[in-house]
Design an enzyme around this catalytic site. Structure first.
Site, mmCIF file in Angstrom:
data_model
loop_
_atom_site.group_PDB
_atom_site.id
_atom_site.type_symbol
_atom_site.label_atom_id
_atom_site.label_comp_id
_atom_site.label_asym_id
_atom_site.label_seq_id
_atom_site.Cartn_x
_atom_site.Cartn_y
_atom_site.Cartn_z
ATOM 1 N N GLY A 307 5.342 4.006 3.367
ATOM 2 C CA GLY A 307 4.460 3.652 2.258
ATOM 3 C C GLY A 307 3.191 2.948 2.697
ATOM 4 O O GLY A 307 2.613 3.243 3.746
ATOM 5 N N SER A 308 2.779 1.976 1.886
ATOM 6 C CA SER A 308 1.468 1.349 2.070
ATOM 7 C C SER A 308 1.316 0.544 3.349
ATOM 8 O O SER A 308 0.206 0.129 3.696
ATOM 9 C CB SER A 308 1.155 0.456 0.870
ATOM 10 O OG SER A 308 1.018 1.236 -0.310
#
Length: 582
Positions: A307-308
Site C-alpha cells: 500500500g501507501s
C-alpha cells in the site's frame, strides 16, 4: 569245545543261589575302549578350541557381552546479541525396557509404574504387550532425572534409563517463531533450529562397555571417541526489545480483534534484525495444543501488498530523476483522477501539493501523476534496488521473495497502482529492509539474523537505492507524517523525532479485493536526526471501525520505538512536543 567256552567265562555270584554268572570279557573291553575314546576326543576338542579357535571364541563371547554405546552430543546454545539464552539443552532421562527380561505383567505394579511415567495404565499395558519379541522399547522420553530415578528405584528387571538432552526455550512464545524448536531426537524442525541445524547439532561420541545378560553395564572398557558438542550461535536479536515489541503487538492484535500481526525492528546501518515478533504465537516448551496456523514466522514468510508505504519510493524516484524538487507542486484537484476505466481517489480534495504534501497526506492522485511522468522503468528499478521481489537472504526456512512484476511495459492502470503500493507484494522483513535506505544515506544493508562482529561491520554488503541527498529529503518528508495534519500522529514519540508512512490495503479474496477486509501498515525510522532503527508493523484483518494504518499500526510503532530509545540510552533530539499531538 564246551570246556574252552567255560574258560572264557567270568563267574559272578548269583544273588539268589550264590552260584557264578559269567560275562564275556570282550564286552568289558569294548566298554573300556569306548570310554577311553570319548575321553581322548574330549581332550582333543579342548586342546583344539584353546589353540586353534581361541580368537574366534573370544570374538563370539564379546559379541554377546561387549556393546558400543553412544554418548549424545550437547546441542549448541542459541543466545541473543547480549548473551541471553534463547535455546538451551538440559539433561534428561529416557526410560526404556527390554521385553525379553521384563517380568510378566502380573508380577509388576503396573499402576504405580504408569503413574511415575505420567501414562495411563491401560495405554502402558497395551504398549508392553505389543512389544513381545522385541529387545528395545521406549516407555517415556525426556523425563526429569529425579523422576526417572524414582522409576528405576522400583527395581523392575529389564527396565533401564538412557541419558539424552531436551531443548528448553527460556523466552517461550516471545521468540518461538524466530527460534523454532527441535524434535525428540534433538533435530531442528522449525526456525533457526532448522536453518542452522548442522552448526548446532554437534557429533555424538561412542564408548565400549560390557553388559550382563540383562543389558546392564558392568564394566567400562574404553572411550572410542569423545562427543563433540555443537557450536553456539549468537543472534542479532535484543531480547529486551523483543519482549517489549511482542507485548505491544499482542495488545494491538487483541484490541482490534485482528487475524494476525507482525513487527520487525532493524538496525539501519548494520542490517541486523533486533526484534521480530508475530501473532498468534505458541509455546515451544509445551506443544501439546499447537495449531499449525500458529507456526509460521509471518514477518518472513507472509506477503501482502504494502500500500501507501511504497509512496516514499515513488517520491524518491521523482527526486532522483532530476525532474522534480521537494517544492514542486502537483495539482491533485478535484481529489480523483481517471486512468482508463478506473477512478483513483484521495480521501479529500487536497488541491496543490508539493512532494512533501503528497507524502504527508498520502495522495494517490499525486503519486499517480508522478508515475505517469516518470514511466515504469524508473519506478521499477528503484523498487528492485530496495529489495522488493527478492529474498532477503537470511537463510530462514520459508523465506518469502514477495512479488515485483517483471514486465517490459506496464499498462497505465498497472503503473498507477504500482506507484501507491498495489500490484506488488512484500513481507514485513522486506519492507523494513527497504526503509533502511532512507536512514542509511541511500544504501540498503544486507539483512542478517546473526549478530555481526566488528570485523563483519567493515565488509557489510550494501545496495545503493538512491542518492544520499534524495534519502535525506525523503527522510524529512516522512517526519511530517507523524506531525499535526499527517496520517500517523499516533506514531509520534515524545522528545524524539520520528518519521514514517502509513499503509492500508484491501485484502484479496476469492473474488478479488474485499471491501471489508484490510491490512494496516506503518513503516518508519527513528530518530530522524541520526536514524538507528527501521521499524515495520503489520496488522492483518483488524475488525471494527478502526482499520487504518495510522490508527492500529502506528501506536505499536510508537511504543516499540520509545522502548528502544530507553533501552539504548539514546539522547532525545526533539524538545518541542507541540507538533507531536497524538
Amino acid at each position: 569245545m564246551g570246556a574252552s567256552l567255560r574258560k572264557e567265562e567270568t563267574k559272578i555270584e548269583s544273588p539268589d543261589n550264590s552260584s557264578d554268572v559269567s560275562m564275556p570279557q570282550w564286552r568289558v573291553r569294548l566298554v573300556l575302549a569306548v570310554v577311553l575314546l570319548f575321553l581322548f576326543g574330549l581332550v582333543y576338542r579342548l586342546v583344539f578350541l584353546q589353540v586353534s579357535e581361541q580368537e574366534f571364541l573370544k570374538n563370539q563371547g564379546d559379541l554377546r557381552m561387549v556393546r558400543t554405546e553412544i554418548d549424545p552430543a550437547h546441542r549448541g546454545l542459541i543466545t541473543d546479541r547480549n548473551g541471553e539464552p534463547l535455546a538451551v539443552s538440559t539433561p534428561v532421562e529416557s526410560i526404556w525396557l527390554n521385553p525379553k527380561y521384563f517380568p510378566s505383567l502380573e508380577n509388576v505394579n503396573l499402576a504405580l509404574l504408569a503413574s511415575l511415567l505420567d501414562l495411563r495404565e491401560v495405554a502402558l499395558r497395551k504398549k508392553i504387550e505389543a512389544s513381545a519379541g522385541r529387545q528395545f522399547l521406549y516407555l517415556k522420553r525426556h523425563m526429569p532425572p529425579e523422576q526417572a530415578a524414582k522409576v528405576l528405584e522400583l527395581g523392575i528387571k529389564g527396565l533401564y534409563s538412557q541419558r539424552e538432552y531436551k531443548r528448553f526455550y527460556p523466552a517461550g512464545e516471545v521468540t518461538s517463531h524466530l527460534i523454532g524448536f527441535t524434535n525428540l531426537d534433538d533435530e531442528g524442525q522449525e526456525g533457526i533450529e532448522l536453518a542452522f541445524n548442522d552448526w548446532l547439532v554437534g557429533e555424538p561420541g561412542s564408548r565400549t562397555v560390557i553388559k550382563d545378560l540383562q543389558g546392564r553395564v558392568i564394566r567400562h572398557v574404553r572411550q572410542d571417541s569423545e562427543a563433540r558438542d555443537g557450536k553456539d550461535l549468537a543472534l542479532s536479536i535484543d531480547l529486551r526489545l523483543q519482549y517489549l515489541a511482542y507485548k505491544a503487538l499482542k495488545e494491538a492484535v487483541i484490541k482490534h480483534r485482528a487475524e494476525s500481526g507482525s513487527a520487525v525492528v532493524m538496525d539501519v546501518a548494520t542490517g541486523e534484525v533486533l526484534a521480530m515478533v508475530n501473532q498468534p504465537s505458541y509455546n515451544p516448551n509445551d506443544r501439546s495444543r499447537l495449531k499449525v496456523n500458529s507456526l509460521r514466522n509471518r514477518a518472513v514468510t507472509d506477503s501482502f501488498e504494502p500500500g501507501s508505504t511504497i509512496k516514499a519510493f515513488t517520491v524518491a524516484t521523482a527526486l532522483a530523476s532530476g525532474r522534480y524538487a521537494a517544492s514542486t507542486k502537483i495539482n491533485t484537484s478535484p481529489g480523483y483522477i481517471r486512468v482508463g476505466r478506473k477512478t483513483i481517489r484521495d480521501h479529500a480534495n487536497y488541491g496543490q501539493l508539493d512532494l512533501t504534501g503528497i507524502i504527508k497526506k498520502s495522495s494517490n492522485v499525486g503519486t499517480t501523476k508522478l508515475a505517469q511522468n516518470l514511466g515504469s522503468d524508473l519506478i521499477w528499478s528503484t523498487l528492485f534496488r530496495a529489495g522488493f521481489g527478492q529474498a532477503p537472504g537470511t537463510g530462514f526456512p520459508g523465506e518469502g521473495n514477495g512479488i515485483l512484476p517483471m514486465q517490459r511495459e506496464f499498462r497505465p492502470i498497472e503503473l498507477a497502482t504500482l506507484s501507491y503500493g498495489y500490484g506488488l507484494a512484500a513481507t514485513p522483513l522486506q519492507l523494513a529492509n527497504a526503509y533502511t535506505s532512507f536512514g542509511n544515506n541511500g544504501f540498503r544493508p544486507e539483512v542478517t539474523l546473526l549478530a555481526r562482529s566488528a570485523q563483519d561491520l567493515v565488509s557489510i554488503r550494501q545496495e545503493k537505492v538512491m542518492p544520499e541527498r534524495v534519502a535525506a529529503q525523503v527522510l524529512q518528508m516522512l517526519e511530517t507524517v507523524t506531525h499535526k495534519g499527517g496520517t500517523a500522529k499516533r506514531a509520534a514519540v515524545p522528545f524524539y523525532r520520528v518519521g514514517g508512512k502509513t499503509g492500508t490495503v484491501h485484502k484479496v479474496g476469492r473474488d478479488g479485493y474485499q471491501d471489508d477486509k484490510y491490512v494496516a501498515y506503518f513503516a518508519g525510522l527513528a530518530p530522524i536526526s541520526d536514524p538507528r532503527y527501521s521499524v515495520v508493523v503489520t496488522i492483518n484483518g483488524p475488525s471494527g471501525d478502526r482499520y487504518y494504518g495510522g490508527e492500529v499500526a502506528a501506536p505499536v510503532f510508537s511504543e516499540v520505538v520509545s522502548a528502544a530509545m530507553r533501552l539504548n540510552n539514546i539522547a532525545p533530539d526533539a524538545f518541542d512536543t507541540t507538533a507531536m499531538v497524538r
